[in-house]
Design a protein around this motif. Structure first.
Motif, PDB file in Angstrom:
ATOM      1  N   ASP A   4       0.828  -1.216   0.000  1.00 35.12           N
ATOM      2  CA  ASP A   4       0.000   0.000   0.000  1.00 35.12           C
ATOM      3  C   ASP A   4       0.857   1.258   0.000  1.00 35.12           C
ATOM      4  OD1 ASP A   4      -2.363  -1.396  -0.065  1.00 35.12           O
ATOM      5  OD2 ASP A   4      -2.749  -1.222   2.085  1.00 35.12           O
ATOM      6  N   ARG A   5       1.899   1.243   0.785  1.00 38.65           N
ATOM      7  CA  ARG A   5       2.785   2.399   0.861  1.00 38.65           C
ATOM      8  C   ARG A   5       3.504   2.611  -0.469  1.00 38.65           C
ATOM      9  NH1 ARG A   5       7.768   3.075   4.982  1.00 38.65           N
ATOM     10  NH2 ARG A   5       8.276   5.201   4.427  1.00 38.65           N
ATOM     11  N   ARG A   6       3.972   1.543  -1.072  1.00 39.76           N
ATOM     12  CA  ARG A   6       4.642   1.616  -2.369  1.00 39.76           C
ATOM     13  C   ARG A   6       3.671   2.130  -3.441  1.00 39.76           C
ATOM     14  NH1 ARG A   6       6.545  -3.603  -3.043  1.00 39.76           N
ATOM     15  NH2 ARG A   6       8.197  -3.041  -1.628  1.00 39.76           N
ATOM     16  N   ARG A   7       2.455   1.639  -3.363  1.00 40.05           N
ATOM     17  CA  ARG A   7       1.412   2.070  -4.317  1.00 40.05           C
ATOM     18  C   ARG A   7       1.148   3.570  -4.187  1.00 40.05           C
ATOM     19  NH1 ARG A   7      -3.084  -0.686  -6.722  1.00 40.05           N
ATOM     20  NH2 ARG A   7      -4.800   0.758  -7.036  1.00 40.05           N
ATOM     21  N   ARG A   8       0.951   4.045  -2.946  1.00 37.03           N
ATOM     22  CA  ARG A   8       0.719   5.473  -2.709  1.00 37.03           C
ATOM     23  C   ARG A   8       1.897   6.309  -3.182  1.00 37.03           C
ATOM     24  NH1 ARG A   8      -1.286   3.680   2.163  1.00 37.03           N
ATOM     25  NH2 ARG A   8       0.579   4.360   3.259  1.00 37.03           N
ATOM     26  N   LYS A   9       3.102   5.821  -2.923  1.00 37.16           N
ATOM     27  CA  LYS A   9       4.309   6.554  -3.324  1.00 37.16           C
ATOM     28  C   LYS A   9       4.388   6.670  -4.849  1.00 37.16           C
ATOM     29  CE  LYS A   9       9.265   6.675  -2.538  1.00 37.16           C
ATOM     30  NZ  LYS A   9      10.421   6.021  -1.942  1.00 37.16           N
ATOM     31  N   SER A  10       4.091   5.588  -5.553  1.00 38.07           N
ATOM     32  CA  SER A  10       4.103   5.614  -7.017  1.00 38.07           C
ATOM     33  C   SER A  10       3.027   6.548  -7.554  1.00 38.07           C
ATOM     34  CB  SER A  10       3.895   4.207  -7.591  1.00 38.07           C
ATOM     35  OG  SER A  10       4.971   3.371  -7.274  1.00 38.07           O
ATOM     36  N   GLN A  11       1.827   6.454  -7.017  1.00 34.17           N
ATOM     37  CA  GLN A  11       0.741   7.311  -7.487  1.00 34.17           C
ATOM     38  C   GLN A  11       1.038   8.788  -7.211  1.00 34.17           C
ATOM     39  OE1 GLN A  11      -2.534   5.107  -5.568  1.00 34.17           O
ATOM     40  NE2 GLN A  11      -3.448   5.004  -7.615  1.00 34.17           N
ATOM     41  N   LYS A  34       6.470  10.606 -21.025  1.00 33.89           N
ATOM     42  CA  LYS A  34       7.020  11.787 -20.337  1.00 33.89           C
ATOM     43  C   LYS A  34       6.635  11.781 -18.858  1.00 33.89           C
ATOM     44  CE  LYS A  34       7.130  15.222 -24.048  1.00 33.89           C
ATOM     45  NZ  LYS A  34       6.527  16.478 -24.532  1.00 33.89           N
ATOM     46  N   ILE A  35       5.387  11.443 -18.598  1.00 31.91           N
ATOM     47  CA  ILE A  35       4.919  11.410 -17.208  1.00 31.91           C
ATOM     48  C   ILE A  35       5.681  10.351 -16.426  1.00 31.91           C
ATOM     49  CG2 ILE A  35       2.935  11.009 -15.684  1.00 31.91           C
ATOM     50  CD1 ILE A  35       1.156  11.950 -18.110  1.00 31.91           C
ATOM     51  N   ALA A  36       5.802   9.164 -16.995  1.00 29.45           N
ATOM     52  CA  ALA A  36       6.510   8.063 -16.328  1.00 29.45           C
ATOM     53  C   ALA A  36       7.973   8.418 -16.101  1.00 29.45           C
ATOM     54  CB  ALA A  36       6.380   6.785 -17.149  1.00 29.45           C
ATOM     55  N   ASP A  37       8.613   8.977 -17.109  1.00 30.38           N
ATOM     56  CA  ASP A  37      10.030   9.356 -16.973  1.00 30.38           C
ATOM     57  C   ASP A  37      10.214  10.393 -15.869  1.00 30.38           C
ATOM     58  OD1 ASP A  37      10.708   7.634 -19.024  1.00 30.38           O
ATOM     59  OD2 ASP A  37      10.906   9.219 -20.542  1.00 30.38           O
ATOM     60  N   THR A  38       9.358  11.399 -15.847  1.00 34.01           N
ATOM     61  CA  THR A  38       9.456  12.459 -14.840  1.00 34.01           C
ATOM     62  C   THR A  38       9.178  11.909 -13.448  1.00 34.01           C
ATOM     63  OG1 THR A  38       8.777  14.081 -16.501  1.00 34.01           O
ATOM     64  CG2 THR A  38       8.621  14.756 -14.204  1.00 34.01           C
ATOM     65  N   ALA A  39       8.259  10.958 -13.352  1.00 32.26           N
ATOM     66  CA  ALA A  39       7.918  10.351 -12.053  1.00 32.26           C
ATOM     67  C   ALA A  39       8.930   9.287 -11.636  1.00 32.26           C
ATOM     68  CB  ALA A  39       6.533   9.724 -12.123  1.00 32.26           C
ATOM     69  N   ASP A  40       9.825   8.940 -12.562  1.00 27.66           N
ATOM     70  CA  ASP A  40      10.825   7.892 -12.329  1.00 27.66           C
ATOM     71  C   ASP A  40      10.157   6.541 -12.037  1.00 27.66           C
ATOM     72  OD1 ASP A  40      13.421   6.917 -12.297  1.00 27.66           O
ATOM     73  OD2 ASP A  40      13.679   7.306 -10.143  1.00 27.66           O
ATOM     74  N   VAL A  41       9.145   6.240 -12.871  1.00 29.98           N
ATOM     75  CA  VAL A  41       8.489   4.935 -12.818  1.00 29.98           C
ATOM     76  C   VAL A  41       8.411   4.397 -14.239  1.00 29.98           C
ATOM     77  CG1 VAL A  41       7.085   5.523 -10.776  1.00 29.98           C
ATOM     78  CG2 VAL A  41       6.132   5.852 -13.064  1.00 29.98           C
ATOM     79  N   SER A  42       8.152   3.121 -14.354  1.00 25.40           N
ATOM     80  CA  SER A  42       8.019   2.534 -15.687  1.00 25.40           C
ATOM     81  C   SER A  42       6.620   2.814 -16.240  1.00 25.40           C
ATOM     82  CB  SER A  42       8.249   1.021 -15.619  1.00 25.40           C
ATOM     83  OG  SER A  42       7.185   0.410 -14.922  1.00 25.40           O
ATOM     84  N   ARG A  43       6.485   2.679 -17.552  1.00 23.41           N
ATOM     85  CA  ARG A  43       5.153   2.818 -18.162  1.00 23.41           C
ATOM     86  C   ARG A  43       4.212   1.753 -17.600  1.00 23.41           C
ATOM     87  NH1 ARG A  43       4.469   5.066 -23.720  1.00 23.41           N
ATOM     88  NH2 ARG A  43       3.169   3.236 -24.026  1.00 23.41           N
TER      89      ARG A  43
END
Length: 192
Positions: A4-11, A34-43
């Motif tokens: 849950d914490r990881r999920r909240r952090k990603s969102q 662009k959004i994924a890259d800026t958020a440092d998450v994968s697509r």
């Protein structure tokens, strides 16, 4: 780290990246990459939470509007309050809520047609004010649709102007003036 914490952090990272990008680019120019890259998450992580950028926008709007609706709904539970007291509480909450989330509202009001935030604010006000209609669909002797047009148009426009104003007045001043206009009317300012 819990799921849950990881999920909240990603969102949170995705939503923050989205808002930051929208301060520099138009909604149409934005891509999921662009959004994924800026958020440092994968697509893939992005797609685990959102169908596309429009779904992200809609979910963010809904989160904000749901907070407003919950507050308004709680106010209706207090049946012994006068309408003016309830209006004051709702206005104060709304202005403070928008003030705490000023970046979000600033971006949403500038996004253009992709955002349905103003319509959602209208609907929240509509459902609140519909509680005051008479059996014949009026408020007093004024047809509800006309009353709603005036109140929501003026209220949402005032909030929008405040959010976008680079020389924004304080929350307290906005609440004071907003309540004065609602309770005494625009003529009270013209008479001063």
């Amino acid at each position: 780290m819990s799921t849950d914490r990881r999920r909240r952090k990603s969102q949170t990272a995705i939503q923050t990246a989205f808002l930051n990008l929208l301060e520099k680019e138009t909604f149409e120019e934005l891509t999921v990459q662009k959004i994924a890259d800026t958020a440092d998450v994968s697509r893939m992580t992005f797609y685990a939470y959102y169908v596309d950028k429009l779904d992200l926008l809609e979910q963010m709007e809904n989160q904000s509007i749901n907070q407003i609706r919950e507050f308004i709904s709680a106010q209706h539970q207090e049946t012994d309050r006068k309408a003016t007291e309830m209006i004051r509480a709702i206005m104060s909450y709304l202005v403070h809520h928008v003030g705490e989330n000023i970046t979000f509202y600033n971006v949403m009001f500038r996004v253009g047609n992709a955002s349905m935030l103003q319509e959602k604010l209208y609907q929240a006000l509509y459902h609140h004010l519909a509680n005051y209609t008479d059996r014949d669909g009026t408020i007093g002797d004024f047809p509800f649709s006309y009353f709603m047009s005036y109140v929501s148009g003026a209220g949402i426009s005032l909030i929008r102007h405040w959010v976008l104003d680079s020389e924004r007045i304080s929350e307290e001043a906005l609440i004071h003036h907003f309540l004065t206009i609602i309770t005494e009317g625009p003529a009270s300012y013209l008479e001063k």
